[in-house]
Design an enzyme around this catalytic site. Sequence first.
Site, PDB file in Angstrom:
ATOM      1  N   LYS A  48      12.312 -24.406   2.609  1.00 43.83           N
ATOM      2  CA  LYS A  48      11.522 -25.311   4.178  1.00 43.83           C
ATOM      3  C   LYS A  48      12.965 -26.375   4.288  1.00 43.83           C
ATOM      4  O   LYS A  48      12.585 -27.522   5.382  1.00 43.83           O
ATOM      5  CB  LYS A  48      10.660 -25.713   4.225  1.00 43.83           C
ATOM      6  CG  LYS A  48       9.688 -23.659   4.042  1.00 43.83           C
ATOM      7  CD  LYS A  48       9.928 -23.599   5.105  1.00 43.83           C
ATOM      8  CE  LYS A  48       8.523 -21.839   5.313  1.00 43.83           C
ATOM      9  NZ  LYS A  48       7.626 -22.455   5.312  1.00 43.83           N
ATOM     10  N   GLY A  93       1.345 -26.886   6.224  1.00 46.44           N
ATOM     11  CA  GLY A  93       2.444 -26.343   6.363  1.00 46.44           C
ATOM     12  C   GLY A  93       3.904 -26.633   7.231  1.00 46.44           C
ATOM     13  O   GLY A  93       3.210 -27.398   7.949  1.00 46.44           O
ATOM     14  N   THR A 124      -2.673 -24.218   8.860  1.00 45.51           N
ATOM     15  CA  THR A 124      -3.120 -23.583   9.506  1.00 45.51           C
ATOM     16  C   THR A 124      -1.642 -22.571   8.269  1.00 45.51           C
ATOM     17  O   THR A 124      -0.722 -23.092   7.963  1.00 45.51           O
ATOM     18  CB  THR A 124      -2.430 -22.376  10.209  1.00 45.51           C
ATOM     19  OG1 THR A 124      -4.012 -23.344  11.315  1.00 45.51           O
ATOM     20  CG2 THR A 124      -2.605 -21.092  10.987  1.00 45.51           C
ATOM     21  N   GLU A 133      -2.938 -28.706  15.303  1.00 38.62           N
ATOM     22  CA  GLU A 133      -1.425 -28.856  14.154  1.00 38.62           C
ATOM     23  C   GLU A 133      -1.018 -30.022  14.441  1.00 38.62           C
ATOM     24  O   GLU A 133      -1.618 -31.285  13.524  1.00 38.62           O
ATOM     25  CB  GLU A 133      -1.385 -27.829  13.862  1.00 38.62           C
ATOM     26  CG  GLU A 133      -1.234 -27.150  12.929  1.00 38.62           C
ATOM     27  CD  GLU A 133      -0.493 -25.949  12.677  1.00 38.62           C
ATOM     28  OE1 GLU A 133      -0.829 -24.714  11.361  1.00 38.62           O
ATOM     29  OE2 GLU A 133       0.357 -25.883  13.168  1.00 38.62           O
ATOM     30  N   THR A 161       0.515 -21.404   2.246  1.00 39.48           N
ATOM     31  CA  THR A 161       0.737 -22.444   1.800  1.00 39.48           C
ATOM     32  C   THR A 161      -0.185 -23.319   1.570  1.00 39.48           C
ATOM     33  O   THR A 161      -1.442 -23.760   0.364  1.00 39.48           O
ATOM     34  CB  THR A 161       1.982 -22.746   1.811  1.00 39.48           C
ATOM     35  OG1 THR A 161       3.488 -22.575   2.320  1.00 39.48           O
ATOM     36  CG2 THR A 161       2.137 -24.427   0.755  1.00 39.48           C
ATOM     37  N   GLY A 213       5.001 -24.169  13.864  1.00 37.28           N
ATOM     38  CA  GLY A 213       4.401 -23.120  14.756  1.00 37.28           C
ATOM     39  C   GLY A 213       4.608 -22.034  14.825  1.00 37.28           C
ATOM     40  O   GLY A 213       4.977 -21.436  15.840  1.00 37.28           O
TER      41      GLY A 213
HETATM   42  C1  5RP Z   1       1.288 -22.567  11.786  1.00 35.74           C
HETATM   43  C2  5RP Z   1       2.630 -23.201  10.692  1.00 35.74           C
HETATM   44  C3  5RP Z   1       2.264 -23.258   9.201  1.00 35.74           C
HETATM   45  O1  5RP Z   1       1.948 -24.541   9.049  1.00 35.74           O
HETATM   46  C4  5RP Z   1       3.830 -22.985   8.745  1.00 35.74           C
HETATM   47  O2  5RP Z   1       5.284 -21.997   9.316  1.00 35.74           O
HETATM   48  C5  5RP Z   1       4.363 -22.356   7.768  1.00 35.74           C
HETATM   49  O3  5RP Z   1       3.682 -21.763   7.380  1.00 35.74           O
HETATM   50  P1  5RP Z   1       3.579 -21.592   5.795  1.00 35.74           P
HETATM   51  O4  5RP Z   1       3.195 -21.651   4.721  1.00 35.74           O
HETATM   52  O5  5RP Z   1       3.122 -19.870   6.012  1.00 35.74           O
HETATM   53  O6  5RP Z   1       4.934 -20.791   5.196  1.00 35.74           O
HETATM   54  O7  5RP Z   1       3.149 -24.626  11.927  1.00 35.74           O
HETATM   55  O8  5RP Z   1       1.386 -22.352  13.102  1.00 35.74           O
END
Ligand code: 5RP
Length: 232
Positions: A127, A88, A31, A109, A34, A101
Amino acid sequence: MNAAEQIASKQNAGYRAAGMVEDGMVVGLGTGSTVFFAMERLGERIAEDGLCIAGVPTSYQAAIRARQYGIPLTSLDEHPKLDIAIDGADQIDPGLVLIKGRGAALLREKCVCDAAKKVLIVVDGTKMVETLDALVPVEVLPFASAPVFQRLALLGGSPIVREAVKKDGPVVTDNGNFILDCDFGAVPDPRALEAAIASIPGALECGLFTAYGEKIMVIVGEEKGCRVVSLR
Ligand code: 5RP
């Protein structure tokens, strides 16, 4: 990193991950923004090259987006073991321990991460950190949210109930639960903290992913290209 650079980095990471998916694979679909790029590219490969895959979505958001991209969906019931997962992360330390999360999808996940033989984590460079210090989300059974709140406070997590946007009251996850966001400050021993949280009845899962470093490959998107980080 400005917004355009960040979008390009996410796209490069997502596309690289999609390129590692092979014909016939069952793919965990994470989710977040990315992973969307990975799904977009997978959709192109399905339409243009006849790539034959099935995806296990980790959220309603992932399922909706996968359908838009023409990715056939399946479930852990049908496929308890997955060939690969793409997801992600919010923070990653040098031992490839993750905090996840932000999107409140951490419970599914983690199930998908656990089921996958190989896990591709797609991120931009913001990150990557030396020490984890982001909020640690905890998915909580509403029935037990008050005692879990107290136990997380005793652990030093200063929990806050995650509030919904465009809905009054708490975020309700895709599983019908609440999220408590915990601020532990720096987390020098994430394994111990994950175990401590897991010992609380009603704390269904937390966003620390400490057990999967050996099968994780992190794809760090950059403005032009990617770099890959793994423990092997
Ligand atoms: C969702 C997540 C996402 O994978 C995480 O927040 C990264 O999201 P993004 O790619 O939009 O930065 O853990 O529960």
